[in-house]
Design an enzyme around this catalytic site. Structure first.
Site, mmCIF file in Angstrom:
data_model
loop_
_atom_site.group_PDB
_atom_site.id
_atom_site.type_symbol
_atom_site.label_atom_id
_atom_site.label_comp_id
_atom_site.label_asym_id
_atom_site.label_seq_id
_atom_site.Cartn_x
_atom_site.Cartn_y
_atom_site.Cartn_z
ATOM 1 N N GLY A 99 -11.463 -22.552 33.834
ATOM 2 C CA GLY A 99 -11.399 -24.108 34.366
ATOM 3 C C GLY A 99 -9.583 -24.070 35.146
ATOM 4 N N SER B 253 -10.297 -17.837 34.864
ATOM 5 C CA SER B 253 -11.217 -16.674 35.226
ATOM 6 C C SER B 253 -11.782 -17.341 36.861
ATOM 7 C CB SER B 253 -12.129 -16.295 33.953
ATOM 8 O OG SER B 253 -12.611 -17.654 33.127
HETATM 9 S S1 ADX Z 1 -6.705 -15.139 35.654
HETATM 10 O O1 ADX Z 1 -7.499 -16.045 36.926
HETATM 11 O O2 ADX Z 1 -7.235 -14.255 35.644
HETATM 12 O O3 ADX Z 1 -8.365 -15.819 34.485
HETATM 13 P P1 ADX Z 1 -5.431 -16.187 32.860
HETATM 14 O O4 ADX Z 1 -5.900 -17.260 32.697
HETATM 15 O O5 ADX Z 1 -5.179 -15.172 32.437
HETATM 16 O O6 ADX Z 1 -5.674 -15.561 34.445
HETATM 17 O O7 ADX Z 1 -3.532 -16.301 33.810
HETATM 18 C C1 ADX Z 1 -3.312 -18.080 33.928
HETATM 19 C C2 ADX Z 1 -1.559 -18.419 33.967
HETATM 20 O O8 ADX Z 1 -1.601 -17.411 34.303
HETATM 21 C C3 ADX Z 1 -2.036 -19.728 34.175
HETATM 22 O O9 ADX Z 1 -2.125 -20.555 32.998
HETATM 23 C C4 ADX Z 1 -0.574 -19.473 34.816
HETATM 24 O O10 ADX Z 1 0.615 -19.879 33.201
HETATM 25 C C5 ADX Z 1 -0.010 -17.957 34.681
HETATM 26 N N1 ADX Z 1 -0.142 -17.956 36.514
HETATM 27 C C6 ADX Z 1 0.882 -17.197 37.413
HETATM 28 N N2 ADX Z 1 0.761 -17.080 38.275
HETATM 29 C C7 ADX Z 1 -0.250 -17.649 38.488
HETATM 30 C C8 ADX Z 1 -1.348 -17.157 39.544
HETATM 31 N N3 ADX Z 1 -0.704 -17.280 40.932
HETATM 32 N N4 ADX Z 1 -1.957 -18.391 39.889
HETATM 33 C C9 ADX Z 1 -3.520 -18.851 37.990
HETATM 34 N N5 ADX Z 1 -2.226 -18.710 37.182
HETATM 35 C C10 ADX Z 1 -0.638 -17.746 37.195
#
Ligand code: ADX
Length: 192
Positions: A31, A105
């Site tokens: 999400g 994700s």
């Molecule tokens: S994922 O897209 O690769 O699944 P993941 O869940 O590991 O992301 O990490 C998300 C966390 O990274 C967010 O809760 C936020 O705190 C941090 N974050 C830092 N930069 C970004 C960005 N550009 N987009 C989304 N989350 C970010």
């Protein structure tokens, strides 16, 4: 893989699951930022622990401090993040544990990859379907504000995509449900 031969374990995953009295599963929480993934993952883990289950949370922010500390937020890095996390979830499932994975994700193809790595029978996709406006109003880390101000680029929901699941096992809008209501649905999924 050249010159690498799998070793067979003497104790099978099903023996470990039987000893723990549970079915190993991976609940994959996806999400937008601020949709409630981490809050629900931690609360569910606590509830499972209290009911005698062996569970473990894999959380995006936490793993990005260690195993995935070399990764950023390009689509390639997010792909690699999800690949590594899914492999860890698979290993923890092989050890008999219930895994709660909380990652933005954002790409469908990456979540499908996670399902393949974990194994379809163990994988349940849970969409934290909280609307963007509610996530942005919460803004628990102040990152939406930074993204709107142009101080953070490639932020999911603002200037990076989020592809919602098409057929999740469960969808929860945490702007409408209490934590308790969401937890009850998640517990039902674990038990189902
Ligand atoms: S994922 O897209 O690769 O699944 P993941 O869940 O590991 O992301 O990490 C998300 C966390 O990274 C967010 O809760 C936020 O705190 C941090 N974050 C830092 N930069 C970004 C960005 N550009 N987009 C989304 N989350 C970010």
């Amino acid at each position: 893989m050249n010159n690498i031969i799998r070793q067979l374990q003497k104790v099978s995953a099903s023996q470990r699951e039987a000893a723990l009295g549970q079915r190993a599963r991976t609940l994959w929480l996806t999400g937008l930022p601020g949709s409630g993934k981490s809050t629900l993952a931690m609360a569910l883990d606590e509830r499972l622990f209290a009911s005698g289950r062996a569970s473990f949370v894999l959380d995006g922010d936490n793993l990005r401090h260690g195993l995935c500390s070399d990764l950023g937020f390009s689509s390639e890095d997010r792909h690699e993040n999800i690949r590594r996390v899914a492999e860890v979830a698979h290993l923890l499932n092989e050890a008999g544990l219930i895994v709660i994975a909380a990652f933005i994700s954002p790409y469908r193809a990456d979540r499908d990859m996670a399902r393949r790595i974990v194994g379809d029978a163990r994988f349940a996709e849970v969409h934290l379907a909280t609307p963007l406006a509610a996530c942005e109003a919460r803004d628990p880390k102040g990152l939406y504000r930074k993204a709107r101000a142009g101080q953070l680029s490639g932020f999911t929901g603002i200037d990076a995509p989020y592809e919602a699941p098409l057929a999740p096992a469960l969808a929860l809008d945490t702007s409408l449900l209490s934590i308790e209501q969401s937890l009850q649905r998640l517990m039902a999924l674990v038990e189902g």
